[in-house]
Design an enzyme around this catalytic site. Structure first.
Site, PDB file in Angstrom:
ATOM      1  CG  HIS A   1      97.257 -56.434  68.821  1.00 40.27           C
ATOM      2  ND1 HIS A   1      97.784 -56.745  69.767  1.00 40.27           N
ATOM      3  CD2 HIS A   1      97.438 -55.396  68.511  1.00 40.27           C
ATOM      4  CE1 HIS A   1      98.799 -55.869  69.866  1.00 40.27           C
ATOM      5  NE2 HIS A   1      98.512 -55.011  68.867  1.00 40.27           N
ATOM      6  CD  GLU A   2      95.821 -53.176  65.357  1.00 42.08           C
ATOM      7  OE1 GLU A   2      95.599 -52.022  65.883  1.00 42.08           O
ATOM      8  OE2 GLU A   2      96.872 -53.964  65.123  1.00 42.08           O
TER       9      GLU A   2
END
Length: 272
Positions: A135-136
């Site tokens: 996600h990051e």
């Protein structure tokens, strides 16, 4: 930015932010007669300085240390492999102290940083950590940190303009100073409403990108469930509260929220 919905929203919000920026620069030009190229140049330098300083300050305030590869080889290998698949350079990995399980990304594709809290690594299983990290990495790929910083820079320009406008509108200096501060904060918040709106959608896009990388959305969904429960049982540090807008987990459901409701994110991930 492959997501067409994100592109459309960025076009709309970008136009609105540019209009706000033009009003702010126009005020200083009409009031002080400063050349527009000079004003634009100063605003760009200000945003760049704000960007560099905020990255350094954020990691320092959270007692950030580079994540040792000899202790966490699986995470480093996953980040290296996933970064290559996403077409970005491997970011620097940091371990931070936040008091709660959370993670965030800073910087851009070629000079990015992904930070995970010690509590997150203690709480999540390996595939859940990979979901969070993916996600990051998606945030870095989509330049989300830079977009947020540009939005904050425009808000600052508008806030300065509003402050000086009030300051120069009356004779009572002390009253005008306090009134100017109030109006400046209101003006900045008005700009940030639009930045927060795009931020909420960017969280959905990063979730989808992470699920695509993993081939399923369940690991990230489980991670968000655990992070949410962990946030209810623990209190974040004061420093962690200051960077909540950057994190994978944040409260949602209002006009001023930087994140959509966690339950909606989990529901969408379960359907992937």
């Amino acid at each position: 930015m492959r997501n067409l919905g994100l592109k459309a929203r960025m076009a709309v919000v970008g136009s609105i932010l540019f209009a706000f920026y033009t009003v702010g620069i126009g005020f200083f030009y009409l009031t002080f007669g400063a050349p527009i190229p000079l004003l634009v140049g100063l605003s760009v330098v200000f945003v760049l300085f704000q960007y560099k300083l905020s990255k350094w300050f954020t990691l320092r305030s959270l007692k950030g240390q580079e994540l040792p590869e000899e202790k966490y080889p699986e995470i480093h290998r996953f980040v290296e492999r996933t970064s290559r698949e996403m077409g970005i350079e491997k970011p620097t990995l940091y371990l931070v102290e936040m008091g709660v399980p959370n993670a965030f990304a800073l910087g851009r594709q070629g000079n990015g940083t992904v930070a995970v809290s010690r509590e997150l690594l203690q709480m999540l299983d390996r595939d859940e950590v990979e979901g969070v990290v993916a996600h990051e990495l998606a945030h870095l790929q989509n330049r989300d940190s830079i977009v947020m910083q540009l939005g904050q820079g425009v808000a600052s320009v508008v806030g300065f303009a509003a402050y000086f406008a009030v300051l120069m509108s009356g004779d009572n200096d002390l009253v005008n100073v306090f009134l100017g501060l109030i109006v400046s904060n209101i003006a900045q918040m008005l700009v940030m409403v639009f930045v927060f709106a795009i931020s909420r959608h960017r969280e959905y896009v990063a979730d989808e990108d992470a699920a695509e990388v993993l081939g399923r959305g369940d690991p990230l969904a489980r991670a968000l469930e655990k992070i949410s429960r962990g946030a209810q049982r623990r209190d974040p540090t004061d420093e962690a509260k200051e960077v909540s807008a950057l994190c994978i987990f944040g409260t949602g459901g209002s006009l001023l929220s930087t994140h959509p409701p966690t339950e909606k994110r989990i529901e969408r991930l379960r359907r992937y």
